[in-house]
Design a protein around this motif. Structure first.
Motif, PDB file in Angstrom:
ATOM      1  N   GLU A   1       0.843  -1.198   0.000  1.00 41.26           N
ATOM      2  CA  GLU A   1       0.000   0.000   0.000  1.00 41.26           C
ATOM      3  C   GLU A   1       0.873   1.241   0.000  1.00 41.26           C
ATOM      4  OE1 GLU A   1      -3.128   0.209   2.941  1.00 41.26           O
ATOM      5  OE2 GLU A   1      -2.939  -1.939   3.289  1.00 41.26           O
TER       6      GLU A   1
ATOM      7  N   LEU B   1       1.211  10.189   6.610  1.00 40.65           N
ATOM      8  CA  LEU B   1       2.516   9.602   6.951  1.00 40.65           C
ATOM      9  C   LEU B   1       3.543   9.775   5.837  1.00 40.65           C
ATOM     10  CD1 LEU B   1       1.266   6.215   8.478  1.00 40.65           C
ATOM     11  CD2 LEU B   1       1.918   8.298   9.714  1.00 40.65           C
TER      12      LEU B   1
ATOM     13  N   TRP C   1       1.074  -5.357   5.101  1.00 44.98           N
ATOM     14  CA  TRP C   1       0.540  -6.141   6.215  1.00 44.98           C
ATOM     15  C   TRP C   1       0.843  -7.606   5.972  1.00 44.98           C
ATOM     16  CZ3 TRP C   1      -1.798  -4.224  10.586  1.00 44.98           C
ATOM     17  CH2 TRP C   1      -2.174  -2.877  10.567  1.00 44.98           C
TER      18      TRP C   1
ATOM     19  N   VAL D   1      -0.689   2.399  13.003  1.00 45.51           N
ATOM     20  CA  VAL D   1      -1.689   2.211  11.947  1.00 45.51           C
ATOM     21  C   VAL D   1      -2.596   1.053  12.326  1.00 45.51           C
ATOM     22  CG1 VAL D   1      -0.259   3.132  10.071  1.00 45.51           C
ATOM     23  CG2 VAL D   1      -0.109   0.703  10.641  1.00 45.51           C
ATOM     24  N   VAL D   2      -3.804   1.114  11.814  1.00 46.79           N
ATOM     25  CA  VAL D   2      -4.730  -0.018  11.935  1.00 46.79           C
ATOM     26  C   VAL D   2      -5.245  -0.346  10.543  1.00 46.79           C
ATOM     27  CG1 VAL D   2      -5.450   0.519  14.294  1.00 46.79           C
ATOM     28  CG2 VAL D   2      -6.737   1.473  12.372  1.00 46.79           C
ATOM     29  N   ALA D   3      -5.656  -1.597  10.372  1.00 46.40           N
ATOM     30  CA  ALA D   3      -6.275  -2.004   9.114  1.00 46.40           C
ATOM     31  C   ALA D   3      -7.768  -1.740   9.228  1.00 46.40           C
ATOM     32  CB  ALA D   3      -6.005  -3.475   8.843  1.00 46.40           C
TER      33      ALA D   3
ATOM     34  N   GLU E   1      -9.979  -2.633   3.623  1.00 46.88           N
ATOM     35  CA  GLU E   1      -8.832  -2.890   2.751  1.00 46.88           C
ATOM     36  C   GLU E   1      -7.781  -1.795   2.857  1.00 46.88           C
ATOM     37  OE1 GLU E   1      -8.291  -5.668   0.652  1.00 46.88           O
ATOM     38  OE2 GLU E   1      -9.836  -6.373   2.027  1.00 46.88           O
ATOM     39  N   GLN E   2      -8.016  -0.821   3.699  1.00 46.71           N
ATOM     40  CA  GLN E   2      -7.100   0.316   3.772  1.00 46.71           C
ATOM     41  C   GLN E   2      -6.393   0.377   5.113  1.00 46.71           C
ATOM     42  OE1 GLN E   2      -9.534   3.789   2.588  1.00 46.71           O
ATOM     43  NE2 GLN E   2      -8.179   3.878   0.814  1.00 46.71           N
ATOM     44  N   THR E   3      -5.250   1.048   5.073  1.00 50.42           N
ATOM     45  CA  THR E   3      -4.499   1.276   6.296  1.00 50.42           C
ATOM     46  C   THR E   3      -4.788   2.687   6.787  1.00 50.42           C
ATOM     47  OG1 THR E   3      -2.757  -0.237   5.642  1.00 50.42           O
ATOM     48  CG2 THR E   3      -2.196   1.424   7.278  1.00 50.42           C
TER      49      THR E   3
ATOM     50  N   PRO F   1      -3.767   5.615   9.397  1.00 51.66           N
ATOM     51  CA  PRO F   1      -2.867   6.114  10.429  1.00 51.66           C
ATOM     52  C   PRO F   1      -3.672   6.594  11.634  1.00 51.66           C
ATOM     53  CG  PRO F   1      -2.909   7.624   8.534  1.00 51.66           C
ATOM     54  CD  PRO F   1      -3.812   6.469   8.212  1.00 51.66           C
TER      55      PRO F   1
ATOM     56  N   VAL G   1      -7.383  10.075   8.868  1.00 54.03           N
ATOM     57  CA  VAL G   1      -6.648   9.830  10.100  1.00 54.03           C
ATOM     58  C   VAL G   1      -7.630   9.351  11.162  1.00 54.03           C
ATOM     59  CG1 VAL G   1      -5.114  10.845  11.831  1.00 54.03           C
ATOM     60  CG2 VAL G   1      -5.080  11.725   9.498  1.00 54.03           C
TER      61      VAL G   1
END
Lengths: 124, 153
Positions: A78, A84, A97, B49-51, B54-56, B58, B90
């Motif tokens: 990604e 960031l 991941w 970060v968390v999932a 399908e996206q990450t 921050p 965010v």
């Protein structure tokens, strides 16, 4: 579905770094002489052992904590979230991941030797 | 969250012992708390970060960024409030989410909140039936808190 790619995965808990292997020209147990080493885990305690990655055209050497796992990774990398984007200064171009952990994916083109980086020299 | 919200509609949240209003149109969703995966060499307010699907996503701790005291942790009340501002998505760690409230000029009250970092991003303070709610300059805070290219927060 993205094609699997060979990646080098390094963890120094709780952090992780990943590098596409086709970006590197070699993996060494010791840094070559005379080249600046970028070590993103240098401030982490208990991670003394490293593997050193060389890249085409010379430039900096990337040091990652050992052990380094080589794995075929299918999941797509990604891009960095905009919040960031400054992680580029660490050479990171994306996030990966894997098994519930997140890895900073290093792009050798973004690696810059910090001012404090010391070129290794004979006898040092 | 944004549909039907008036300009004065705010999501009232609490972190660092302070109640703050986030412009409702900037709030995308509210998620249960999950522990972020940390990132190396980032400021302490960037907790990881968390999932999210399908996206990450921050995640930042606004209480740390605004130098507010840490509140007793209660994971039942704690939420991650997802905001979207200027191309940035965010997650904000909030100790509690109270819901939508109208913050209008008639409820503005003299500013009493202390703290240089906090004051920098508080637009005004409101008295809502005895509750003091500070309207937060969310875009300004995120711009200051982000890890920008060529520099850091």
């Amino acid at each position: 579905m993205s094609a699997a790619r060979q990646m080098a995965l390094s963890r120094a808990e709780p952090f992780g770094w990943a590098l596409e292997l086709d970006r590197a020209t070699g993996i060494l147990d010791a840094p070559p002489h005379g080249q600046a080493v970028v070590d993103p885990a240098s401030s982490l305690p208990g991670t003394a052992e490293r593997r050193y990655f060389t890249f085409a055209g010379g430039g900096v050497i990337l040091a990652l904590p050992a052990p380094v796992q080589i794995a075929a990774v299918e999941r797509a990398v990604e891009p960095l979230p905009e919040f960031l984007a400054g992680l580029e200064s660490q050479g990171a171009a994306g996030l990966l991941w894997r098994n519930g952990a997140v890895y900073l994916v290093v792009d050798p083109h973004l690696l810059r030797a910090p001012a404090a980086a010391r070129p290794s020299s004979p006898g040092s | 969250m944004s549909s039907g919200a008036s300009a004065a509609s705010h999501l009232v949240v609490q972190f660092g012992g302070v109640m703050l209003g986030l412009r409702a149109e900037l709030v995308e969703r509210v998620e249960d708390h999950q522990t972020p995966r940390p990132l190396p060499q980032v400021p302490s307010h960037v907790v990881g970060v968390v999932a999210l699907g399908e996206q990450t996503l921050p995640v930042m701790d606004p209480a740390r960024f605004l130098e507010l005291p840490a509140a007793p942790r209660d994971d039942h009340q704690r939420r991650i409030v997802v905001v979207a501002v200027s191309g940035m998505r965010v997650g904000l760690i909030c100790d509690r989410v109270f819901g939508l409230r109208e913050l209008e000029s008639g409820t503005v009250t003299p500013a009493v909140l202390q703290g240089e970092a906090l004051r920098r991003f508080v637009v005004e303070e409101h008295d809502l039936a005895g509750m003091r709610v500070a309207r937060l300059d969310l875009p300004g805070m995120l711009q200051a808190a982000r890890l920008a290219r060529g520099g850091s927060a």
